[in-house]
Write an enzyme that holds these catalytic residues in place. Structure first.
Site, short mmCIF file in Angstrom:
data_model
loop_
_atom_site.label_atom_id
_atom_site.label_comp_id
_atom_site.label_asym_id
_atom_site.label_seq_id
_atom_site.Cartn_x
_atom_site.Cartn_y
_atom_site.Cartn_z
N GLU A 1 22.67 -55.35 -108.17
CA GLU A 1 22.47 -55.31 -106.72
C GLU A 1 21.85 -56.59 -106.19
O GLU A 1 22.18 -57.04 -105.09
CB GLU A 1 21.62 -54.10 -106.33
CG GLU A 1 22.34 -52.77 -106.46
CD GLU A 1 22.54 -52.33 -107.90
OE1 GLU A 1 21.92 -52.92 -108.81
OE2 GLU A 1 23.33 -51.40 -108.13
N HIS B 1 19.49 -40.27 -106.38
CA HIS B 1 20.75 -40.10 -105.67
C HIS B 1 20.58 -39.32 -104.36
O HIS B 1 21.55 -38.87 -103.79
CB HIS B 1 21.76 -39.34 -106.54
CG HIS B 1 22.26 -40.10 -107.73
ND1 HIS B 1 21.50 -40.30 -108.84
CD2 HIS B 1 23.44 -40.71 -107.97
CE1 HIS B 1 22.20 -40.99 -109.73
NE2 HIS B 1 23.39 -41.25 -109.22
C1 LIG Z 1 20.82 -50.11 -110.31
C2 LIG Z 1 21.94 -49.16 -110.38
N1 LIG Z 1 23.08 -49.44 -109.72
C3 LIG Z 1 24.11 -48.58 -109.74
C4 LIG Z 1 24.02 -47.42 -110.44
C5 LIG Z 1 25.18 -46.43 -110.43
N2 LIG Z 1 25.80 -46.39 -111.76
C6 LIG Z 1 25.46 -45.45 -112.65
S1 LIG Z 1 26.17 -45.69 -114.12
C7 LIG Z 1 27.00 -47.07 -113.60
C8 LIG Z 1 27.86 -47.81 -114.57
C9 LIG Z 1 27.09 -48.21 -115.79
O1 LIG Z 1 27.89 -48.83 -116.74
P1 LIG Z 1 27.32 -49.34 -118.13
O2 LIG Z 1 26.06 -50.09 -117.92
O3 LIG Z 1 28.41 -50.05 -118.82
O4 LIG Z 1 26.93 -48.02 -118.92
P2 LIG Z 1 27.83 -46.76 -119.31
O5 LIG Z 1 27.60 -45.72 -118.24
O6 LIG Z 1 29.24 -47.18 -119.39
O7 LIG Z 1 27.30 -46.26 -120.60
C10 LIG Z 1 26.70 -47.31 -112.26
C11 LIG Z 1 27.27 -48.40 -111.47
C12 LIG Z 1 22.81 -47.16 -111.12
N3 LIG Z 1 22.63 -46.03 -111.82
N4 LIG Z 1 21.80 -48.04 -111.08
#
Ligand SMILES: Cc1ncc(C[n+]2csc(CCOP(=O)(O)OP(=O)(O)O)c2C)c(N)n1
Lengths: 330, 401
Positions: free
Chosen positions: A63, A132
Site C-alpha cells: 500500500e 475487514h
Molecule cells: C496490508 C494488506 N493488504 C492487503 C491485504 C489483502 N490480502 C489478503 S491476502 C492477499 C494476498 C497475499 O498473497 P501472498 O503474500 O502471496 O500470500 P498467500 O495468501 O498467497 O499465501 C491480499 C492482497 C492484506 N491482508 N493486508
C-alpha cells in the site's frame, strides 16, 4: 432523452470510473487485484479488459507503494485512482497519505497538485475476520490537506466518484462495502444528468421531533429508524453528511434549530472522532436551540470485535430509537 | 532450462552480459521454473517418489527412517483432511471464511517439524499446518474463522505467535523477537534458540518485509524467513511482485537465500534444519523460498477461475506433496496398506472431532467486546460497558413480559 439506468452502489461506482476514464486519458486505476479479478468486490470489473494494463494496474502487494507511486504519477500529470482492498489495510500507506499526499500542495505553495483519489471500502456487518470491518475515516478527516467523502447511495456513488477524480485535491473516498451489491439500494440514475455539489450534506428525510445525522452505511440505519419511529408517532429528520472533510454542517445547524435535538450516528468509535466534532460545533452554533445535549450512537471505544459480536457493536435501529427516547426524556 | 541459466547481471559484467538480459518471457519462466531438477531447486524426493541425494542436505535428514517418514506422511494427511473439512464447513455456513492450505502441507510440516520446542514461529494466516506441528489444537484455530475470536492458543506454550492478517507486519515482529533472542545471548551453539517467520510471495513486496530483511541482517538475528511461494497473491502472479527468483533477493541484504521444493517434505525439513542451525550458531538470518502451489482458491470468497488456467492446477496436482511420500513408502516397503488405511481412518476421526467442536462452539458473550482493550481498563470504557450491558438487560426484561 435521459439515459436512465438502475444500478447498485457497486455498479454505479464501476460506471462512474468508466466514464471518468473515457473522458480523461490521464485517469489511471491502481491497486491489488483490480485487473483480471475486477477487485475483490468486483468494483473495477471489466475496466482492465477495455482500458488495458497501463491504465488499470494490478500493482505489487504494497500500500505504501500504491500511494507513493500515485504521488509521483500525479506529479507527472496523471490522475491516479487507488483502490485499497479493505480499510484495515490502508495503514501501510498511511505515511504516504499524511506526509506526501496531504502536504505537497502546501509545501510547494500550490505548485504541485495532488489529484489523487483513494477508494476505501469501509465498515462492518459482513461477518469478516479482523481488519475487514473498521471505520477509520476520522483519522483522515483530522489531517489538513485531505478531503474525505463517504457515499450512502448509488446516485452519489456514480457522480461522486467522477467529481472526486476531476477534483485537483486529494480525496479519500469511503465506500460502504456492506451495501455494494444491495438490490434494495438500487437507484435509477440519469447517467447523463448533472450532479449535486460534492461537498454538501443533504436532508434525506424531513422531520420535526429530532435530527439524526449520519454518513455512509449508517444513513440506511438512520432512515430505517426514522421509518420505525414514525409508527410511534415520532418524526425524525435524517441528514446524510456525504462530505466528512470539509464538514458541511449548515444543514445540520438549520435542522437542529427546528427540532432542538441531535443524534450523531456512526460505526466508528466515538472518542476523538467525527461525531465528537459534530457535537462540539453544534453546541457552539445551536446552543440556545438545543432541548437536550447532542447524543451519539457509535461503535464502542474498542478494537472491532470478532464478527460474532458485531451485531452488538454496530449501531442498529434499536440503539438509535433508544437514544432518541433519551433525548426526548431530557 | 531458463531457471538454471538465470543470472542477474552484475556491475562490471560488461555490455555483453547486460545485452544478455532475459526477455520478459524468460523472466517469467525463471520465476516459475519448477522441480525438474536444476541446481536452483533443492529436492530430496521427486514427484514420482524417488529419493535423490544431496551432498549438502542429506545429513540433515539422516535420522528420518521409514518410521519417521511415516510420521511426516501422517501429519500431512491429517492437516490436509482438517483443511478440507474446514473448507466444507465454510461452504455449509459454519465458518465465516476459510483460508485453504491445499498443496502447502509439505512446506508447513517440513519446516514446522524442523523447529525445536524453544524456537518461535511467526505465522501469517494460512499456517494451519505449522500450527499443528507446534502442537496447537486446530480447534483453537477454527474460532478465528468462525469469527468468535481473533486468536485462540497460548503463544508462549506453543512457540507460535498469533496469526497476522495485515500482509507483512509479522516479519518485522519476528525480526524483533529474534533480535531479543540474540540480545539475551541465546545463540552460539546447537542448543540455542531461533525464530522462523512465514509469509507469501505477494508479501515480499511490502516495505515491512524489506525492513525485516534489513533489521535481521544488521543485527545478525537468528531468523529464518520462510517464504511459501504458492505462485499467487489472490489474482496476482508471482511475476507481479518480482523479476528475480525470490530466494535470490537475500544476497542483496547480505544473507543466504535458498530455493527448496516446497512440495517435498524431506527437503523442506532438511533445508529448514540447516537454516535454523545457521541461526543458532549466530551466523544471522537465512531466506528460504519454498516453491509450492496453492491448489485451491486464495480463500473461500475468492474465485480463481477469473485469473488462473486449469492447466496450471493440473500440472501441479502431479507434484502433490502427499502422493510422492506415499509412493516412496509403498515402493520401498516402508509402509503397507494397513498403515495407509489407518492414517485415513485417523484423519477422518480428526476431521469429525473438528466438525463436532465447530458446530458446538460457544458464542462469546457481549461483554467480551469490552474486555482486554487495555491491560488496565479506563473509567470511560468501564462506563461505556456498564451502560451497554444495562441497555441489553432492558431487552431481556421486555422479552419476559
Ligand atoms: C496490508 C494488506 N493488504 C492487503 C491485504 C489483502 N490480502 C489478503 S491476502 C492477499 C494476498 C497475499 O498473497 P501472498 O503474500 O502471496 O500470500 P498467500 O495468501 O498467497 O499465501 C491480499 C492482497 C492484506 N491482508 N493486508
Amino acid at each position: 432523452m435521459a439515459d436512465l439506468q438502475k444500478l447498485t452502489i457497486g455498479k454505479a461506482i464501476n460506471l462512474g470510473l468508466r466514464r471518468a476514464m473515457e473522458s480523461d486519458p490521464k485517469v489511471l486505476i491502481m491497486g491489488e487485484d483490480v485487473g483480471k479479478l475486477g477487485g475483490v468486490f468486483r468494483i473495477t470489473d471489466g475496466l482492465q479488459k477495455d482500458f488495458g494494463e497501463q491504465r488499470v494496474l494490478d500493482t505489487p502487494l504494497a500500500e505504501s507503494g500504491i500511494i507513493g507511486t500515485a504521488v509521483g504519477l500525479a506529479v507527472r500529470g496523471f490522475r491516479p485512482v487507488c483502490e485499497i482492498q479493505f480499510e484495515g489495510f490502508i495503514f501501510p500507506g498511511f505515511d504516504q497519505i499524511v506526509s506526501q499526499v496531504a502536504k505537497l500542495h502546501y509545501r510547494t505553495q500550490g505548485k504541485i497538485k495532488m489529484p489523487i483519489v483513494i477508494r476505501v471500502p469501509f465498515g462492518g456487518g459482513i461477518g469478516a475476520v479482523e481488519h475487514h470491518s473498521e471505520s477509520p475515516e476520522s483519522l483522515f478527516a483530522h489531517v489538513p490537506g485531505l478531503k474525505v467523502v463517504s457515499v450512502s447511495n448509488a446516485v452519489d456513488a456514480y457522480w461522486g466518484i467522477q467529481q472526486a477524480i476531476k477534483a485537483d485535491d486529494p480525496i479519500l473516498f469511503f465506500e460502504p462495502k456492506k451495501l455494494y451489491h444491495s438490490g434494495a439500494l438500487k437507484a435509477e440514475i440519469d447517467v447523463d444528468g448533472t450532479p449535486d455539489q460534492l461537498f454538501e450534506s443533504r436532508v434525506v428525510r424531513e422531520g420535526t421531533t429530532a435530527t439524526v445525522v449520519a454518513y455512509g452505511p449508517s444513513v440506511k440505519v438512520a432512515l430505517d429508524a426514522a421509518a420505525a419511529a414514525e409508527d410511534e408517532g415520532k418524526s425524525l429528520e435524517v441528514i446524510d453528511l456525504r462530505t466528512l472533510s470539509p464538514l458541511d454542517l449548515e444543514p445540520v445547524f438549520e435542522s437542529v434549530r427546528k427540532t432542538g435535538r441531535l443524534i450523531a450516528l456512526s460505526e466508528a468509535p466515538s472518542e476523538s472522532s467525527l461525531t465528537s466534532e459534530i457535537a462540539a460545533r453544534v453546541q457552539q452554533e445551536c446552543f440556545y436551540s438545543l432541548e437536550a445535549p447532542v447524543l451519539r450512537v457509535t461503535g464502542f471505544d474498542t478494537p472491532y470485535p470478532p464478527a460474532k459480536l458485531e451485531e452488538h457493536y454496530l449501531p442498529d435501529l434499536d440503539r438509535v430509537l433508544h437514544t432518541v427516547d433519551r433525548s426526548l426524556a431530557w | 532450462m531458463p531457471s538454471e541459466h538465470w543470472t542477474h547481471p552484475e556491475p562490471g559484467d560488461g555490455p555483453a552480459a547486460v545485452a544478455a538480459q532475459p526477455s520478459p518471457e524468460q523472466v517469467i519462466a525463471g520465476l516459475r521454473a519448477t522441480s525438474e531438477g536444476g541446481a536452483e531447486l533443492t529436492q530430496l524426493l521427486t514427484p514420482e517418489g524417488e529419493r535423490v541425494s544431496s551432498p549438502q542436505f542429506d545429513r540433515y535428514v539422516d535420522d528420518i527412517d521409514a518410521e519417521a517418514l511415516k510420521g511426516l506422511y501422517r501429519d500431512m494427511v491429517l492437516v490436509r483432511r482438517a483443511d478440507r473439512e474446514a473448507n466444507a464447513m465454510q461452504r455449509q455456513g459454519q465458518l465465516g471464511i476459510w483460508v485453504p492450505l491445499l498443496g502447502q502441507e509439505a512446506a508447513q510440516i517440513g519446516s514446522g517439524r524442523a523447529l525445536q520446542k524453544r524456537d518461535m514461529a511467526f505465522p501469517s494466516y494460512r499456517e494451519h499446518g505449522v500450527a499443528y506441528a507446534r502442537g496447537v489444537d486446530l480447534k483453537e484455530v477454527l474460532g478465528i474463522f468462525r469469527c468468535t475470536d481473533h486468536s485462540g492458543w497460548d503463544y508462549k506454550e506453543h512457540g507460535f505467535h498469533p496469526y497476522t492478517i495485515v500482509i507483512g507486519n509479522q516479519v518485522l515482529n519476528a525480526a524483533g523477537y529474534a533480535m531479543g533472542q540474540k540480545f539475551e545471548g541465546k545463540v552460539g551453539d546447537d542448543d540455542s534458540e531461533a525464530t522462523i517467520c512465514y509469509f507469501g510471495d505477494g508479501a515480499t513486496s511490502q516495505g515491512d518485509v524489506h525492513e525485516g530483511f534489513v533489521w535481521a541482517a544488521v543485527y545478525d538475528a537468528p531468523l529464518v524467513f520462510f517464504c511459501q511461494n504458492n505462485q499467487w497473491a489472490i489474482s496476482e502472479p508471482t511475476e507481479r511482485q518480482s523479476r528475480l527468483p525470490l530466494y535470490q533477493r537475500a544476497r542483496g541484504y547480505g544473507f543466504p537465500g535458498i530455493r527448496v521444493d516446497g512440495n517435498d517434505v524431506l527437503a523442506c525439513l532438511a533445508v529448514s534444519r540447516w537454516a535454523l542451525e545457521e541461526c543458532r550458531h549466530g551466523n544471522g538470518p537465512v531466506l528460504i523460498e519454498a516453491f509450492t502451489y496453492r491448489m485451491d482458491a486464495h480463500t473461500t470468497t475468492d474465485d480463481p477461475t477469473r485469473y488462473r488456467l486449469s492447466d496450471e492446477l493440473e500440472e501441479w496436482k502431479l507434484k502433490d506433496p502427499i502422493e510422492r511420500v506415499r509412493a516412496y513408502l509403498a515402493r520401498g516397503g516402508g509402509a503397507d496398506q494397513a498403515f495407509f488405511d489407518q492414517v485415513q481412518a485417523d484423519s477422518d476421526a480428526f476431521a469429525a472431532e473438528l466438525r463436532e467442536y465447530c458446530f458446538n462452539m460457544p458464542e462469546p458473550p457481549p461483554e467480551r467486546i469490552f474486555s482486554n482493550v487495555y491491560a488496565e481498563s479506563t473509567p470511560m470504557l468501564d462506563a461505556q460497558r456498564e451502560e451497554f450491558l444495562s441497555y441489553l438487560d432492558g431487552f431481556v426484561g421486555a422479552g419476559e413480559h
